[in-house]
Design a protein around this motif. Structure first.
Motif, PDB file in Angstrom:
ATOM      1  N   TYR A  45       0.819  -1.212   0.000  1.00 48.68           N
ATOM      2  CA  TYR A  45       0.000   0.000   0.000  1.00 48.68           C
ATOM      3  C   TYR A  45       0.852   1.261   0.000  1.00 48.68           C
ATOM      4  CZ  TYR A  45      -3.530  -3.410   0.958  1.00 48.68           C
ATOM      5  OH  TYR A  45      -4.349  -4.507   0.853  1.00 48.68           O
ATOM      6  N   SER A  46       0.295   2.307  -0.556  1.00 51.62           N
ATOM      7  CA  SER A  46       1.018   3.572  -0.672  1.00 51.62           C
ATOM      8  C   SER A  46       1.007   4.381   0.616  1.00 51.62           C
ATOM      9  CB  SER A  46       0.436   4.414  -1.803  1.00 51.62           C
ATOM     10  OG  SER A  46      -0.931   4.694  -1.546  1.00 51.62           O
ATOM     11  N   THR A  47       0.088   4.068   1.531  1.00 49.23           N
ATOM     12  CA  THR A  47       0.034   4.763   2.821  1.00 49.23           C
ATOM     13  C   THR A  47      -0.272   3.765   3.928  1.00 49.23           C
ATOM     14  OG1 THR A  47      -2.336   5.228   2.744  1.00 49.23           O
ATOM     15  CG2 THR A  47      -0.867   6.879   1.744  1.00 49.23           C
ATOM     16  N   ARG A  48       0.158   4.088   5.125  1.00 47.04           N
ATOM     17  CA  ARG A  48      -0.163   3.266   6.295  1.00 47.04           C
ATOM     18  C   ARG A  48      -1.677   3.219   6.502  1.00 47.04           C
ATOM     19  NH1 ARG A  48       2.060   1.018  10.627  1.00 47.04           N
ATOM     20  NH2 ARG A  48       4.162   1.691  10.108  1.00 47.04           N
ATOM     21  N   GLU A  49      -2.331   4.343   6.254  1.00 50.69           N
ATOM     22  CA  GLU A  49      -3.782   4.416   6.445  1.00 50.69           C
ATOM     23  C   GLU A  49      -4.510   3.442   5.514  1.00 50.69           C
ATOM     24  OE1 GLU A  49      -1.769   7.112   6.017  1.00 50.69           O
ATOM     25  OE2 GLU A  49      -1.800   7.761   8.124  1.00 50.69           O
ATOM     26  N   ALA A  50      -4.052   3.311   4.275  1.00 50.06           N
ATOM     27  CA  ALA A  50      -4.669   2.369   3.341  1.00 50.06           C
ATOM     28  C   ALA A  50      -4.486   0.935   3.840  1.00 50.06           C
ATOM     29  CB  ALA A  50      -4.082   2.535   1.947  1.00 50.06           C
ATOM     30  N   ALA A  51      -3.309   0.617   4.372  1.00 52.10           N
ATOM     31  CA  ALA A  51      -3.068  -0.715   4.930  1.00 52.10           C
ATOM     32  C   ALA A  51      -3.964  -0.957   6.141  1.00 52.10           C
ATOM     33  CB  ALA A  51      -1.601  -0.872   5.306  1.00 52.10           C
ATOM     34  N   GLU A  52      -4.141   0.055   6.982  1.00 47.56           N
ATOM     35  CA  GLU A  52      -5.006  -0.079   8.160  1.00 47.56           C
ATOM     36  C   GLU A  52      -6.464  -0.287   7.756  1.00 47.56           C
ATOM     37  OE1 GLU A  52      -3.943   3.452  10.281  1.00 47.56           O
ATOM     38  OE2 GLU A  52      -2.170   2.508  11.170  1.00 47.56           O
ATOM     39  N   ARG A  53      -6.899   0.375   6.695  1.00 44.50           N
ATOM     40  CA  ARG A  53      -8.280   0.160   6.210  1.00 44.50           C
ATOM     41  C   ARG A  53      -8.453  -1.270   5.718  1.00 44.50           C
ATOM     42  NH1 ARG A  53      -7.430   5.403   4.110  1.00 44.50           N
ATOM     43  NH2 ARG A  53      -7.055   4.558   2.020  1.00 44.50           N
ATOM     44  N   ARG A  54      -7.422  -1.807   5.070  1.00 46.37           N
ATOM     45  CA  ARG A  54      -7.489  -3.195   4.598  1.00 46.37           C
ATOM     46  C   ARG A  54      -7.581  -4.159   5.775  1.00 46.37           C
ATOM     47  NH1 ARG A  54      -9.224  -7.356   2.835  1.00 46.37           N
ATOM     48  NH2 ARG A  54      -7.990  -8.776   1.598  1.00 46.37           N
ATOM     49  N   ILE A  55      -6.879  -3.872   6.851  1.00 45.85           N
ATOM     50  CA  ILE A  55      -6.965  -4.703   8.054  1.00 45.85           C
ATOM     51  C   ILE A  55      -8.399  -4.746   8.549  1.00 45.85           C
ATOM     52  CG2 ILE A  55      -6.338  -4.860  10.499  1.00 45.85           C
ATOM     53  CD1 ILE A  55      -3.563  -3.749   9.697  1.00 45.85           C
ATOM     54  N   GLU A  56      -9.042  -3.607   8.631  1.00 40.46           N
ATOM     55  CA  GLU A  56     -10.415  -3.553   9.136  1.00 40.46           C
ATOM     56  C   GLU A  56     -11.377  -4.353   8.257  1.00 40.46           C
ATOM     57  OE1 GLU A  56     -11.079  -2.589  12.179  1.00 40.46           O
ATOM     58  OE2 GLU A  56      -8.915  -2.244  12.219  1.00 40.46           O
ATOM     59  N   ARG A  57     -11.141  -4.365   6.938  1.00 40.03           N
ATOM     60  CA  ARG A  57     -11.996  -5.157   6.042  1.00 40.03           C
ATOM     61  C   ARG A  57     -11.689  -6.648   6.158  1.00 40.03           C
ATOM     62  NH1 ARG A  57     -10.308  -1.197   2.438  1.00 40.03           N
ATOM     63  NH2 ARG A  57      -9.147  -2.734   1.235  1.00 40.03           N
ATOM     64  N   ALA A  58     -10.428  -7.008   6.409  1.00 37.50           N
ATOM     65  CA  ALA A  58     -10.032  -8.416   6.454  1.00 37.50           C
ATOM     66  C   ALA A  58     -10.297  -9.069   7.806  1.00 37.50           C
ATOM     67  CB  ALA A  58      -8.550  -8.545   6.111  1.00 37.50           C
ATOM     68  N   ARG A  59     -10.238  -8.302   8.877  1.00 36.34           N
ATOM     69  CA  ARG A  59     -10.319  -8.853  10.237  1.00 36.34           C
ATOM     70  C   ARG A  59     -11.510  -9.797  10.455  1.00 36.34           C
ATOM     71  NH1 ARG A  59      -8.583  -4.621  13.722  1.00 36.34           N
ATOM     72  NH2 ARG A  59      -6.591  -5.650  13.860  1.00 36.34           N
ATOM     73  N   PRO A  60     -12.720  -9.530   9.950  1.00 38.70           N
ATOM     74  CA  PRO A  60     -13.842 -10.448  10.216  1.00 38.70           C
ATOM     75  C   PRO A  60     -13.898 -11.659   9.272  1.00 38.70           C
ATOM     76  CG  PRO A  60     -14.661  -8.499   9.084  1.00 38.70           C
ATOM     77  CD  PRO A  60     -13.194  -8.267   9.365  1.00 38.70           C
TER      78      PRO A  60
END
Length: 89
Positions: A45-60
């Protein structure tokens, strides 16, 4: 300071522990061998924030929800050398 962009590698590590085994022994955490781990690369990802958003989508999702704290974001500066000392034994 470098002008090179930083990319963020998102990975997930899941430890497999047989249900009959407690992950703690005498109150201390056990350490797992690589054969008992699963590593997934979720993306770059180009930003940490984009990676963090992906975590929130993947977590469940299956494969992630059993290890919700297994996500790791690794920043990499382009063209920056890593492992400059050679192979570690």
């Amino acid at each position: 300071m470098t002008d090179a962009p930083t990319l963020y590698l998102l990975v997930h590590r899941h430890h497999f522990v047989p249900p009959e085994h407690d992950p703690f022994e005498d109150g201390e955490p056990l350490f797992w061998s690589d054969s008992e781990e699963d590593h997934k690369t979720l993306g770059l990802y180009s930003t940490r924030e984009a990676a963090e958003r992906r975590i929130e989508r993947a977590r469940p999702l299956p494969g992630f929800r059993d290890s919700p704290d297994g996500f790791e974001i690794h920043p990499y500066v382009l063209d920056e050398h890593r492992w400059t000392g050679g192979h570690r034994a």
